[in-house]
Design a protein around this motif. Sequence first.
Motif, PDB file in Angstrom:
ATOM      1  N   ASN A 159      -3.099 -13.795  57.294  1.00  0.00           N
ATOM      2  CA  ASN A 159      -3.741 -15.020  56.799  1.00  0.00           C
ATOM      3  C   ASN A 159      -4.368 -14.833  55.421  1.00  0.00           C
ATOM      4  N   SER A 160      -4.770 -13.606  55.098  1.00  0.00           N
ATOM      5  CA  SER A 160      -5.433 -13.374  53.807  1.00  0.00           C
ATOM      6  C   SER A 160      -4.452 -13.159  52.651  1.00  0.00           C
ATOM      7  N   LEU A 161      -3.167 -12.979  52.946  1.00  0.00           N
ATOM      8  CA  LEU A 161      -2.196 -12.696  51.890  1.00  0.00           C
ATOM      9  C   LEU A 161      -1.808 -13.939  51.112  1.00  0.00           C
ATOM     10  N   ILE A 190       5.837 -14.397  52.073  1.00  0.00           N
ATOM     11  CA  ILE A 190       5.258 -13.371  51.207  1.00  0.00           C
ATOM     12  C   ILE A 190       6.387 -12.611  50.521  1.00  0.00           C
ATOM     13  N   GLU A 191       6.039 -11.929  49.432  1.00  0.00           N
ATOM     14  CA  GLU A 191       7.050 -11.137  48.725  1.00  0.00           C
ATOM     15  C   GLU A 191       7.185  -9.761  49.363  1.00  0.00           C
ATOM     16  N   ARG A 192       8.207  -9.056  48.937  1.00  0.00           N
ATOM     17  CA  ARG A 192       8.583  -7.772  49.519  1.00  0.00           C
ATOM     18  C   ARG A 192       7.444  -6.755  49.494  1.00  0.00           C
ATOM     19  N   ARG A 193       6.739  -6.636  48.383  1.00  0.00           N
ATOM     20  CA  ARG A 193       5.669  -5.632  48.317  1.00  0.00           C
ATOM     21  C   ARG A 193       4.563  -5.935  49.314  1.00  0.00           C
ATOM     22  N   LEU A 194       4.321  -7.210  49.600  1.00  0.00           N
ATOM     23  CA  LEU A 194       3.319  -7.559  50.599  1.00  0.00           C
ATOM     24  C   LEU A 194       3.822  -7.279  52.016  1.00  0.00           C
ATOM     25  N   LEU A 195       5.117  -7.438  52.248  1.00  0.00           N
ATOM     26  CA  LEU A 195       5.679  -7.053  53.543  1.00  0.00           C
ATOM     27  C   LEU A 195       5.502  -5.554  53.739  1.00  0.00           C
ATOM     28  N   ARG A 196       5.723  -4.792  52.692  1.00  0.00           N
ATOM     29  CA  ARG A 196       5.515  -3.349  52.737  1.00  0.00           C
ATOM     30  C   ARG A 196       4.052  -3.041  53.087  1.00  0.00           C
TER      31      ARG A 196
END
Length: 177
Positions: free
Chosen positions: A5-7, A15-21
């Motif tokens: 929820n905070s992303l 979300i983008e890939r780096r946030l999935l990471r």
Amino acid sequence: MPIWNSLPKTGDGRIERRLLRYVTHRYFMKTSSIMIRGFEPSRPSNQSLVGAADILSQQVPAAVEAALESKHAQERGFDLTDAAHMVATIEKLIAEWDAGLLEKVYRDTGMPMNEPIGREGLEKVLQDYTLYWMMGDDVESIQSFIRDRITLMHTFPHWHALQQFTNGQIRRPRLGA
């Protein structure tokens, strides 16, 4: 969910890939204190998410890489379902790797996998499993340490504490047992 929820997300909640990471890294650090190579936060965001990184000395399967590198994911990003699938896939890989390693330790120690082995046998299996887990693919060193436990104790200053921990887990009373 609080992390998710905070992303920052796109308009459609992706979300983008780096946030999935980052989410994947946080999940495994929080639940099991495992750092998955390729998902560490220090990895530069312009590098491939998986590339040559491995999970517990094995390549990330092509299915995970394909999902992360797919054109759809690159253009649209990842939703909560994608993040859950990523975590579940990695958890399954870890479980499969652990089961395979445990089978290898049983074979190498000569312990039967389908018969009771007693407390002493279980202590040996768990101690050897810990050694295999810590040493990874360094079979030569593993075999050397198994033959020479004195060198093992000198090489790993806290080996005795690890032995006590594994033996204590075996002796610990179980609920409902």
